[in-house]
Design a protein around this motif. Structure first.
Motif, PDB file in Angstrom:
ATOM      1  N   THR A   2      57.068  38.661 -92.996  1.00 27.89           N
ATOM      2  CA  THR A   2      57.627  39.942 -92.919  1.00 27.89           C
ATOM      3  C   THR A   2      56.526  40.621 -91.693  1.00 27.89           C
ATOM      4  O   THR A   2      55.437  40.949 -91.590  1.00 27.89           O
ATOM      5  N   VAL A   3      57.307  41.136 -90.615  1.00 27.31           N
ATOM      6  CA  VAL A   3      56.564  41.385 -89.246  1.00 27.31           C
ATOM      7  C   VAL A   3      57.033  42.821 -88.900  1.00 27.31           C
ATOM      8  O   VAL A   3      58.203  43.064 -88.864  1.00 27.31           O
ATOM      9  N   ALA A   4      56.032  43.807 -88.542  1.00 22.42           N
ATOM     10  CA  ALA A   4      56.321  45.233 -88.181  1.00 22.42           C
ATOM     11  C   ALA A   4      56.028  45.161 -86.688  1.00 22.42           C
ATOM     12  O   ALA A   4      55.285  44.359 -86.311  1.00 22.42           O
ATOM     13  N   ASP A 181      57.408  46.297 -96.527  1.00 18.57           N
ATOM     14  CA  ASP A 181      58.737  46.370 -97.278  1.00 18.57           C
ATOM     15  C   ASP A 181      58.792  44.874 -98.160  1.00 18.57           C
ATOM     16  O   ASP A 181      60.044  44.277 -98.108  1.00 18.57           O
ATOM     17  N   ALA A 182      57.879  44.573 -98.706  1.00 17.77           N
ATOM     18  CA  ALA A 182      57.615  43.121 -99.189  1.00 17.77           C
ATOM     19  C   ALA A 182      57.053  43.072-100.784  1.00 17.77           C
ATOM     20  O   ALA A 182      56.663  42.145-101.084  1.00 17.77           O
ATOM     21  N   VAL A 202      44.633  48.408 -97.464  1.00 19.84           N
ATOM     22  CA  VAL A 202      43.665  48.747 -96.215  1.00 19.84           C
ATOM     23  C   VAL A 202      43.776  50.097 -96.160  1.00 19.84           C
ATOM     24  O   VAL A 202      44.378  50.956 -96.592  1.00 19.84           O
ATOM     25  N   ASP A 203      42.828  50.606 -95.409  1.00 23.01           N
ATOM     26  CA  ASP A 203      42.352  52.079 -94.771  1.00 23.01           C
ATOM     27  C   ASP A 203      43.663  52.275 -93.971  1.00 23.01           C
ATOM     28  O   ASP A 203      44.403  51.549 -93.411  1.00 23.01           O
ATOM     29  N   PRO A 204      44.212  53.579 -94.196  1.00 24.36           N
ATOM     30  CA  PRO A 204      45.416  54.232 -93.571  1.00 24.36           C
ATOM     31  C   PRO A 204      45.176  54.018 -92.104  1.00 24.36           C
ATOM     32  O   PRO A 204      46.243  54.178 -91.271  1.00 24.36           O
ATOM     33  N   ARG A 205      43.928  53.860 -91.540  1.00 28.50           N
ATOM     34  CA  ARG A 205      43.743  53.691 -90.024  1.00 28.50           C
ATOM     35  C   ARG A 205      44.134  52.391 -89.561  1.00 28.50           C
ATOM     36  O   ARG A 205      44.044  52.174 -88.310  1.00 28.50           O
ATOM     37  N   VAL A 206      44.225  51.391 -90.435  1.00 25.73           N
ATOM     38  CA  VAL A 206      44.675  50.035 -90.255  1.00 25.73           C
ATOM     39  C   VAL A 206      46.231  49.746 -90.392  1.00 25.73           C
ATOM     40  O   VAL A 206      46.610  50.346 -91.254  1.00 25.73           O
ATOM     41  N   THR A 207      46.782  49.013 -89.131  1.00 27.82           N
ATOM     42  CA  THR A 207      48.106  49.040 -89.394  1.00 27.82           C
ATOM     43  C   THR A 207      48.373  47.586 -90.012  1.00 27.82           C
ATOM     44  O   THR A 207      47.737  46.444 -89.536  1.00 27.82           O
ATOM     45  N   VAL A 208      49.356  47.515 -90.918  1.00 25.76           N
ATOM     46  CA  VAL A 208      50.019  46.029 -91.214  1.00 25.76           C
ATOM     47  C   VAL A 208      50.972  45.564 -90.340  1.00 25.76           C
ATOM     48  O   VAL A 208      52.123  46.140 -90.316  1.00 25.76           O
ATOM     49  N   VAL A 209      50.739  44.613 -89.727  1.00 24.46           N
ATOM     50  CA  VAL A 209      51.789  43.871 -88.717  1.00 24.46           C
ATOM     51  C   VAL A 209      52.460  43.035 -89.245  1.00 24.46           C
ATOM     52  O   VAL A 209      53.442  42.552 -88.931  1.00 24.46           O
ATOM     53  N   GLY A 210      51.930  42.067 -90.051  1.00 26.77           N
ATOM     54  CA  GLY A 210      52.550  41.221 -91.086  1.00 26.77           C
ATOM     55  C   GLY A 210      52.408  40.897 -92.467  1.00 26.77           C
ATOM     56  O   GLY A 210      50.994  41.058 -92.646  1.00 26.77           O
ATOM     57  N   TYR A 211      52.983  40.622 -93.315  1.00 24.40           N
ATOM     58  CA  TYR A 211      52.581  40.256 -94.481  1.00 24.40           C
ATOM     59  C   TYR A 211      53.537  39.119 -95.053  1.00 24.40           C
ATOM     60  O   TYR A 211      54.883  39.035 -94.947  1.00 24.40           O
ATOM     61  N   ASP A 212      52.840  38.269 -96.024  1.00 24.88           N
ATOM     62  CA  ASP A 212      53.611  37.112 -96.593  1.00 24.88           C
ATOM     63  C   ASP A 212      52.966  36.648 -97.927  1.00 24.88           C
ATOM     64  O   ASP A 212      51.661  36.631 -98.008  1.00 24.88           O
ATOM     65  N   PHE A 226      49.659  32.182-105.988  1.00 23.18           N
ATOM     66  CA  PHE A 226      50.120  32.048-104.276  1.00 23.18           C
ATOM     67  C   PHE A 226      48.901  32.967-103.424  1.00 23.18           C
ATOM     68  O   PHE A 226      48.580  33.950-103.866  1.00 23.18           O
ATOM     69  N   PRO A 227      48.793  32.356-102.253  1.00 22.03           N
ATOM     70  CA  PRO A 227      48.027  33.238-101.304  1.00 22.03           C
ATOM     71  C   PRO A 227      48.624  34.334-100.693  1.00 22.03           C
ATOM     72  O   PRO A 227      49.886  34.409-100.338  1.00 22.03           O
ATOM     73  N   VAL A 228      48.140  35.581-100.588  1.00 22.72           N
ATOM     74  CA  VAL A 228      48.738  36.599 -99.610  1.00 22.72           C
ATOM     75  C   VAL A 228      48.052  36.465 -98.405  1.00 22.72           C
ATOM     76  O   VAL A 228      46.853  36.598 -98.181  1.00 22.72           O
ATOM     77  N   LEU A 229      49.075  36.566 -97.225  1.00 22.64           N
ATOM     78  CA  LEU A 229      48.538  36.269 -96.101  1.00 22.64           C
ATOM     79  C   LEU A 229      48.955  37.647 -95.200  1.00 22.64           C
ATOM     80  O   LEU A 229      50.114  37.749 -95.249  1.00 22.64           O
TER      81      LEU A 229
END
Length: 238
Positions: A2-4, A181-182, A202-212, A226-229
């Motif tokens: 999932t990518v933002a 949203d995952a 993560v700190d709120p200053r960090v942006t989550v770009v992708g999650y899997d 399962f690994p979290v990537l």
């Protein structure tokens, strides 16, 4: 994954958080999973922590194409690994108080720099005992509260988002799965995935770009989790 949309600026960082089940499963598959992900950092739970743990941690890191930053026996099986792209500036380990008859738990921390960004990398593994977890979560949170750098925390919390320990650890931080949203993606067990007990905060200053949550035939052989990537965008240090 999932990518933002990624905002302009900042420094990319790819993170894997992974309970490797004390390497009891297919270790060749385990190494292949991590190498295929090509992470900058790996936060490991259930890493070597007993006899010849230094050599075994180094061997594990080499199999992933990474180096040891912090952890092992001093943090009771929590291990932080980095690529050569990441500079490790300082490290420390934490042990939670021993409850007789139960497994020891702890956490590992490394202050790191990559590109023009600095951050605190942290990893922990909380107890399977619901009576013990909240106290450990409070100790972990107290340590994180003193951080002056943006926090990147991977943890096996041994409970889901509705648990008290999860809420304690996650307070004031961004749950990467929720941000992407995952949150419906289960991390445990590989044999019967029904729970999300592994988190990346993560700190709120960090942006989550992708999650899997990487669910493949290879990951099902490599561990019972399962690994979290996660792909992140760190704020550049002024």
């Amino acid at each position: 994954m999932t990518v933002a949309p990624a905002p302009a600026g900042g420094v990319r960082l790819r993170v894997v958080s992974y309970n490797i089940h004390s390497q009891r499963d297919d270790t060749a598959a385990l190494a292949a999973v991590v190498r295929e992900a090509a992470p900058d950092v790996v936060i490991v739970q259930e890493a070597p922590r007993r006899f010849r743990w230094r050599q075994r941690c180094a061997t594990l890191a080499e199999s992933f194409g990474l180096v040891v930053a912090a952890g092992g026996l001093p943090s009771l099986g929590n291990l932080l690994l980095t690529s050569l792209r990441v500079r490790v500036l300082a490290t420390r380990c934490q042990r939670f108080p021993l409850t007789p008859g139960r497994h020891l738990r702890g956490a590992a921390y490394a202050e790191c720099a990559v590109g023009g960004a600095r951050f605190l990398l942290a990893g922990s593994h909380l107890s399977t005992d619901p009576a013990e977890r909240p106290g450990q979560a409070a100790l972990l949170k107290r340590e994180l509260a003193g951080a002056h750098l943006p926090v990147v925390l991977g943890a096996d919390l041994n409970e889901g988002p509705d648990g008290a320990a999860w809420r304690t650890v996650g307070a004031g931080l961004t749950d990467a799965a929720v941000a992407a949203d995952a949150a419906d993606r289960h991390t445990y067990s590989c044999a019967d995935p029904r729970r999300r007990i592994d988190a990346l905060f993560v700190d709120p200053r960090v942006t989550v770009v992708g999650y899997d949550v990487v669910d493949t035939p290879l990951t099902r052989r490599a561990s019972d989790h399962f690994p979290v990537l996660v792909d992140l965008l760190l704020p550049a240090t002024a």
